[in-house]
Enzyme design. Structure first.
Site, mmCIF file in Angstrom:
data_model
loop_
_atom_site.group_PDB
_atom_site.id
_atom_site.type_symbol
_atom_site.label_atom_id
_atom_site.label_comp_id
_atom_site.label_asym_id
_atom_site.label_seq_id
_atom_site.Cartn_x
_atom_site.Cartn_y
_atom_site.Cartn_z
ATOM 1 C CB SER A 41 42.847 -75.651 2.908
ATOM 2 O OG SER A 41 43.326 -74.516 3.569
ATOM 3 C CG ASP A 209 39.470 -73.151 2.829
ATOM 4 O OD1 ASP A 209 39.080 -74.331 2.797
ATOM 5 O OD2 ASP A 209 40.554 -72.805 3.336
#
Length: 352
Positions: A41, A209
């Site tokens: 991320s 994610d």
């Protein structure tokens, strides 16, 4: 003598500006070489910026590329809202700059942020149809991917989560693309999943994610040609003494726990191997003796919230950068001599 280390960079939205500060400070150390970076991320964004800049212009290039990345991030508004709706609280910076903790509280209860949070409960990123855009796309597309994927500089690993299988996928070398980094940062309540071809399954796979499966993933850094030292830059507090009672506090703590779970799982595996090696139950060299270090500022991070993760407020970003620089400086002052020799994280104490 040059000491080679690996960096493991956590994700945490705009709180990744803390990692910006850590990397900025580490670049001052001419006798520390970053050999490998695993990022998820915001950690993937920082890792790509570091790698691209270093490949093109060494330490000065890495610093300049990181600065440019976070200048772009500071222009992004609330990532919960599509561009045509604008972003909340941008008026705040124009008139006053209270302490970071107060900014966090104001942002958390600002009507536009509360409205966006409520909207999350009844819509999905697919609701917006032709109005949808990923607010991070322009940020990521600004990278020079020839530099990101270059042979020079540290080896970069980017983690994303396969939606179908729930397993991590690690992108490295020329696999690191705009889509790979967007996938690593794809929170499913905010962004539409990113589809990327997977040669193993021979199909297009959807990704979310990487924090759900590796935040950050440590195992790519266990390759034989990489050093034993892994310096984790942590931006999600492991502990909070107070019990969360408001909806915002509960959401924030759930977020922290879920995105620390995968890291703790890998640290338990490292601790297990360390015990086996210490007891001589496995041959030295049969498994890597990973030396674990951590740079963090849990005190500051506990003052922040989901709101400061989602809204890259320029004042908060600069405060986080300064905190990262200070944390890295403190780590070097206390543990610089231990690099290459021993772990500085008490894994049994952390995991008990």
């Amino acid at each position: 003598m040059v000491t080679r280390i690996n960096l493991a960079l956590q994700g945490g939205g705009a709180h990744g500006a803390f990692t910006w500060g850590v990397l900025d400070r580490l670049l001052d150390e001419e006798d520390i070489e970053v050999a490998g970076i695993s990022g998820t991320s915001a950690g993937a964004l920082n890792g790509a910026a570091f790698k691209a800049g270093y490949a093109r212009g060494g330490r000065d290039g890495a610093r300049a590329t990181l600065d440019a990345l976070w200048a772009r991030m500071g222009a992004v508004q609330d990532m919960r809202l599509p561009g045509w709706m604008g972003g909340p609280i941008s008026w705040m910076e124009k008139f006053f700059t209270p302490p970071t903790a107060e900014i966090a509280q104001i942002m958390e209860y600002a009507p536009p942020f509360v409205a966006a949070n409520m909207l999350d409960q009844v819509t999905s990123p697919y609701f917006y149809g032709p109005f949808y855009r990923n607010p991070l796309q322009s940020v990521v597309e600004a990278f020079d991917f020839e530099d990101v994927c270059a042979g020079e500089g540290p080896r970069l690993f980017v983690c994303a989560t396969n939606v179908r299988t729930g397993k991590p996928r690690i992108f490295t070398r020329d696999q690191v693309t705009t889509d790979a980094i967007l996938a690593s940062a794809c929170l499913p309540t905010l962004f539409q999943s990113i589809e990327i071809y997977d040669p193993v399954s021979d199909r297009m796979e959807a990704y979310w994610d990487g924090g759900y499966s590796g935040n950050p993933a440590l195992f790519p850094l266990f390759e034989p040609d990489l050093p034993e030292d892994v310096v984790i830059v942590s931006i999600n507090p492991l502990e909070r003494d107070e019990i969360p009672i408001t909806p915002q506090q509960i959401e924030n703590r759930v977020n922290e726990i879920s995105f620390n779970t995968t890291l703790l799982r890998e640290l338990r595996a490292i601790a297990f191997v360390q015990r086996l090696l210490a007891a001589q139950k496995i041959d030295t060299g049969s498994m890597k003796n990973v030396l674990v270090h951590m740079i963090s500022d849990d005190k500051m991070m506990r003052e922040l919230s989901v709101a400061t993760k989602m809204v890259p407020n320029p004042v908060v970003l600069l405060s986080l950068k300064a905190a990262g620089q200070a944390a890295a400086d403190g780590f070097l002052a206390q543990h610089r001599a231990a690099l290459g020799k021993t772990s500085t994280v008490d894994l049994p104490g952390m995991l008990s």
